[in-house]
Write a protein that holds these residues in place. Structure first.
Motif, PDB file in Angstrom:
ATOM      1  N   LEU B  91     -32.008 -77.895  29.429  1.00 39.54           N
ATOM      2  CA  LEU B  91     -32.685 -76.803  30.048  1.00 39.54           C
ATOM      3  C   LEU B  91     -34.136 -77.095  30.395  1.00 39.54           C
ATOM      4  CD1 LEU B  91     -31.005 -74.110  28.053  1.00 39.54           C
ATOM      5  CD2 LEU B  91     -30.125 -75.240  30.211  1.00 39.54           C
ATOM      6  N   TYR B 101     -32.471 -70.988  23.035  1.00 34.92           N
ATOM      7  CA  TYR B 101     -31.455 -70.546  23.812  1.00 34.92           C
ATOM      8  C   TYR B 101     -29.957 -70.771  23.312  1.00 34.92           C
ATOM      9  CZ  TYR B 101     -28.597 -70.270  28.214  1.00 34.92           C
ATOM     10  OH  TYR B 101     -27.751 -70.011  29.223  1.00 34.92           O
ATOM     11  N   ALA B 104     -29.320 -67.986  20.751  1.00 30.64           N
ATOM     12  CA  ALA B 104     -29.320 -66.641  21.632  1.00 30.64           C
ATOM     13  C   ALA B 104     -27.581 -66.683  21.945  1.00 30.64           C
ATOM     14  CB  ALA B 104     -29.962 -66.361  22.606  1.00 30.64           C
ATOM     15  N   ALA B 105     -27.423 -67.820  23.055  1.00 30.78           N
ATOM     16  CA  ALA B 105     -25.906 -67.874  23.249  1.00 30.78           C
ATOM     17  C   ALA B 105     -24.815 -67.839  22.300  1.00 30.78           C
ATOM     18  CB  ALA B 105     -25.930 -69.101  24.104  1.00 30.78           C
ATOM     19  N   ARG B 149     -28.739 -78.306  19.387  1.00 31.85           N
ATOM     20  CA  ARG B 149     -28.299 -77.246  20.374  1.00 31.85           C
ATOM     21  C   ARG B 149     -26.664 -76.838  19.843  1.00 31.85           C
ATOM     22  NH1 ARG B 149     -29.793 -78.152  26.469  1.00 31.85           N
ATOM     23  NH2 ARG B 149     -27.979 -79.399  26.289  1.00 31.85           N
TER      24      ARG B 149
END
Lengths: 281, 242, 235
Positions: B91, B101, B104-105, B149
């Motif tokens: 990203l 991110y 949060a996802a 991630r």
């Protein structure tokens, strides 16, 4: 992601706030009126001179939207102005008879002048007879710029052709160009193409891009140009600010307003001649 | 009376799965079961269907016929699964923001983000690069960020598609170390590779596929010691399969 | 400025150097209206572009063609339509917005929205091709996808905003109709230039034009600086 959505909300709030801030003057019952008037009063600078005096006296803001006379009357018809201030008596009387105006008050006059190139291709220099001049222009096929925008000046020009016995719709040739724009644009076009053009004196005097143009004909009685002012009928359009609008009209025709109009000069020349009390004006 | 176990994505079961795009058949009738335990490594030549198989098991694509089940259920959203693509997309944000991110996802509460992000960066060896733009990282660093991630959602299953392809030995070792640590924590690792050395180093089980079919599926030691099929023997011997 | 502009010896340069209050007011209004329209158009255009980029529906290709074509909407036509809408005799006449800055913002929003939406659509669609699997793998829902793409495309979208701002700042046809070019109230740089041209004061008109161009350059330079700074941080 949460942060991003917050940003978006801020953006929307900001846009909303901006719109509200911008429209606030419209919603608030602010002390202002909208006057639809003609390009000649605007471009000549008359409003720049008299409106500050009126505001100082009454505290009322006058917002002037300047258009051709026909368009200015239509703006009044739709109720988008409180007062119309134009110069085409027959059209004004029609506006009244349709019930869109309350009463017409004569305010002042100026005059039209025929502007043409120094070289004078139609050979009309020096004459005071506008009708003879137009005939000569047509006979010689000298270039002529017409507003062609249904403005007061355009209507006056058409009346003059008629007086000269010329059916301009039928008799016009390539020498006659209708540009469909305001006075300033017509003068710019004439200046660029060395053509004749009918102008009100005020716009001509304040016009700066003259190049080779000069006054060819002036002083004929038929070049007289009367201005009238009317309050838009609150019975047709209830939102019309009749008190402020009437206050503006009353001031224009008062001795004080008339004096202010008379005092407006460009290069020492008076542009508009107050005649609120003249019978039949 | 039966005990109700908490919903699990394992085992992942493929039942006679086929997948094709128009006339091209990529997966040609595969049946397979992946159970908890040591890493499962998919090997096979380029174009054999490894990537497509991973995407099917991840649930990113639907089989043309047959079915995939996760813990006995079909159409399970990838809440407890993660995948690291061969060329992961970074990203356009900082390294730390990429992790935030993913957290949060995964629906992890904001109050836990700072601590979790610190742990994940630590595991991936990226702590010093936290504020760097992710797209400026080297290939190996990008792979490790993608790994971190993926781990953000605390997955039961982690899919890796040739994670060390085109990396130098040092970068490869860094990735393999993370994979070993992840597997040791009980996360089921399923990865593809065409590097036999890597398969030997990491695999608990081997699935050897060729031309969209499972040729052989066996514990790693057994597979490398005694390949049962001719194709597997040749592949292990380093011959070119076409 | 009405007073000052009457004198032949007053140049645009003098007006700028003396920070003429009337000129400053015109500049302020121009910026407020153009930026207001760009903000409103972004609020509408970005999500609209994103939806078209990310959804598949019958007639989608046609709607893209129409959206792209609307980038060339004639300002005069938009001005006239908004005029008729906001006129006291029109459907929204009771709002009393005609001849106000709000009316100008509305007209320019209509002009700018297709530009922002069309450019956003293209940008987001390109980025989507790159991001789609990764976001699907992260189990990101539809709203989250739109938000992610808008945020990650922000530097390209800034260009879309600037294109919209350029259109709004340079536009005269719509604002003069719905704003009325009222001195001190709805007069912008472009309508002032039109007025000075009609008064035949071409040097002043050109001078004001230079001021307008300078403002547009400054806004673009600021945006460029923001973009560079942002890219250094986020890549």
């Amino acid at each position: 992601m949460i942060k991003r959505e917050t940003n978006r909300r801020h953006l929307i709030a900001l846009a909303g706030a901006a719109l509200v801030a911008l429209s606030a003057p419209a919603f608030a019952q602010d002390k202002s009126i909208v006057v639809s008037s003609t390009t000649s009063t605007q471009d000549s600078g008359l409003f720049g001179h008299i409106l500050p005096l009126f505001k100082a006296k009454t505290g009322i803001d006058v917002k002037v939207v300047s258009q051709g006379t026909g368009q200015a009357l239509d703006t009044g018809r739709r109720g988008d102005a409180d007062v119309v201030f134009v110069h085409a008596k027959s059209a004004e009387l029609k506006f009244l008879s349709e019930g869109f105006g309350v009463k017409r008050y004569p305010v002042m006059y100026n005059d039209f002048v025929l502007i043409g190139p120094k070289g004078d291709p139609a050979g009309i220099g020096g004459t005071k007879d506008i009708v003879a001049a137009l005939k000569a222009i047509k006979d010689k096929g000298a270039p002529f710029i017409s507003r062609g925008d249904r403005s007061g000046t355009h209507v006056a020009e058409l009346d003059l052709w008629k007086a000269a016995g010329i059916d301009i719709a039928k008799d016009k040739g390539p020498w006659y160009k209708e540009i469909g724009q305001g006075m300033g644009a017509a003068l710019n076009t004439a200046s660029a193409s060395n053509a004749y053009v009918l102008s009100d004196r005020g716009t001509w005097l304040s016009f700066k891009n003259r190049a080779d143009l000069v006054i060819s004909v002036e002083g004929d009685n038929r070049l007289f140009n009367q201005y009238g002012v009317m309050l838009v009928n609150p019975e047709k359009h209830p939102h019309v600010k009749k008190e402020y609008g009437q206050a503006f009209i009353d001031w224009l025709i008062s001795p004080e307003g008339q004096k202010a109009i008379a005092e407006y000069k460009i290069g020492g020349q008076q542009l508009f001649f107050p005649n609120a009390s003249a019978p039949g004006a | 009376m039966t005990m109700r176990a908490p919903d699990s994505d394992l085992p992942i079961v493929l039942e006679d799965v086929r997948y094709g795009v128009r006339d091209l058949i990529i997966i040609d009738g595969m049946s397979l079961m992946l159970t908890p335990g040591a890493p499962t490594v998919l090997i096979g030549p380029n174009g054999s269907g490894k990537t497509t198989l991973l995407r099917l098991m991840m649930g990113l694509i639907e089989p043309t016929s047959g079915r995939v089940t996760w813990g006995g259920r079909t159409h399970v959203p990838p809440a407890r699964r993660a995948i690291v693509f061969q060329r992961p997309v970074m990203l356009r944000r900082s390294v730390a923001a990429n992790i935030h991110y993913a957290l949060a996802a995964a629906g992890i509460g904001r109050h836990q983000h700072a601590e979790r992000a610190r742990d994940l960066l630590e595991q991936a060896g990226l702590s010093a690069l936290a504020e760097r733009p992710a797209r400026r990282l080297s290939g190996g660093e990008q792979q490790r960020l993608a790994l971190a991630r993926g781990l953000a959602r605390d997955p039961q299953v982690l899919f890796l598609d040739e994670p060390t392809a085109s990396l130098d030995p040092a970068a490869t070792k860094a990735i393999e170390d993370v994979v070993r640590a992840v597997s040791a924590r009980g996360i089921k690792v399923v990865m593809s590779t065409h590097d036999l050395g890597e398969a030997r180093r990491l695999a608990g089980d081997i699935v050897f596929i060729h031309r969209g079919r499972v040729i052989e599926s066996a514990p790693a030691a057994e597979f490398f010691a005694h390949p049962k099929t001719d194709d597997a023997r040749r592949f292990v011997a380093g011959e070119l399969l076409v | 400025m009405q007073e000052k502009l009457m004198h032949a010896d007053t140049s645009a340069l003098d007006l700028v150097l003396s920070a003429d209050p009337a000129l400053m007011e015109i500049v302020r209004l121009s910026l407020l209206v153009s930026l207001g329209a760009v903000v409103a158009a972004a609020v509408i255009g970005f999500p609209l572009g994103a939806v078209i980029a990310l959804t598949r529906y019958p007639g989608r290709e046609a709607s893209i063609v129409v959206l792209n074509a609307l980038m060339g909407l004639p300002p005069v036509v938009v001005g006239l339509a908004v005029y008729l809408l906001l006129s006291r005799s029109g459907p929204l006449g009771t709002w009393g917005l005609l001849f106000t800055p709000a009316a100008m913002v509305i007209a320019q929003t209509i002009l700018v929205t297709p530009i922002i939406a069309a450019l956003a659509r293209q940008t987001i669609e390109d980025l989507w091709t790159e991001y789609r699997e990764e976001l699907a793998a992260m189990n990101v829902g539809p709203i989250g996808r739109v938000a992610t793409l808008l945020w990650d495309a922000r530097f390209s979208l800034l260009t879309a905003l600037l294109a919209g701002f350029g259109r709004a700042a340079a536009e005269v046809g719509a604002v003069i109709i719905v704003g009325g070019n009222i001195d001190g109230f709805t007069r912008t740089m472009t309508t002032a230039i039109a007025l000075e041209t009609s008064k035949g004061d071409l040097p002043l008109a050109i001078g004001l034009g230079m001021v307008l161009i300078a403002i547009v350059i400054i806004v673009n330079a600021l945006a460029w600086g923001v973009r560079r700074a942002g890219e250094r941080l986020a890549g």
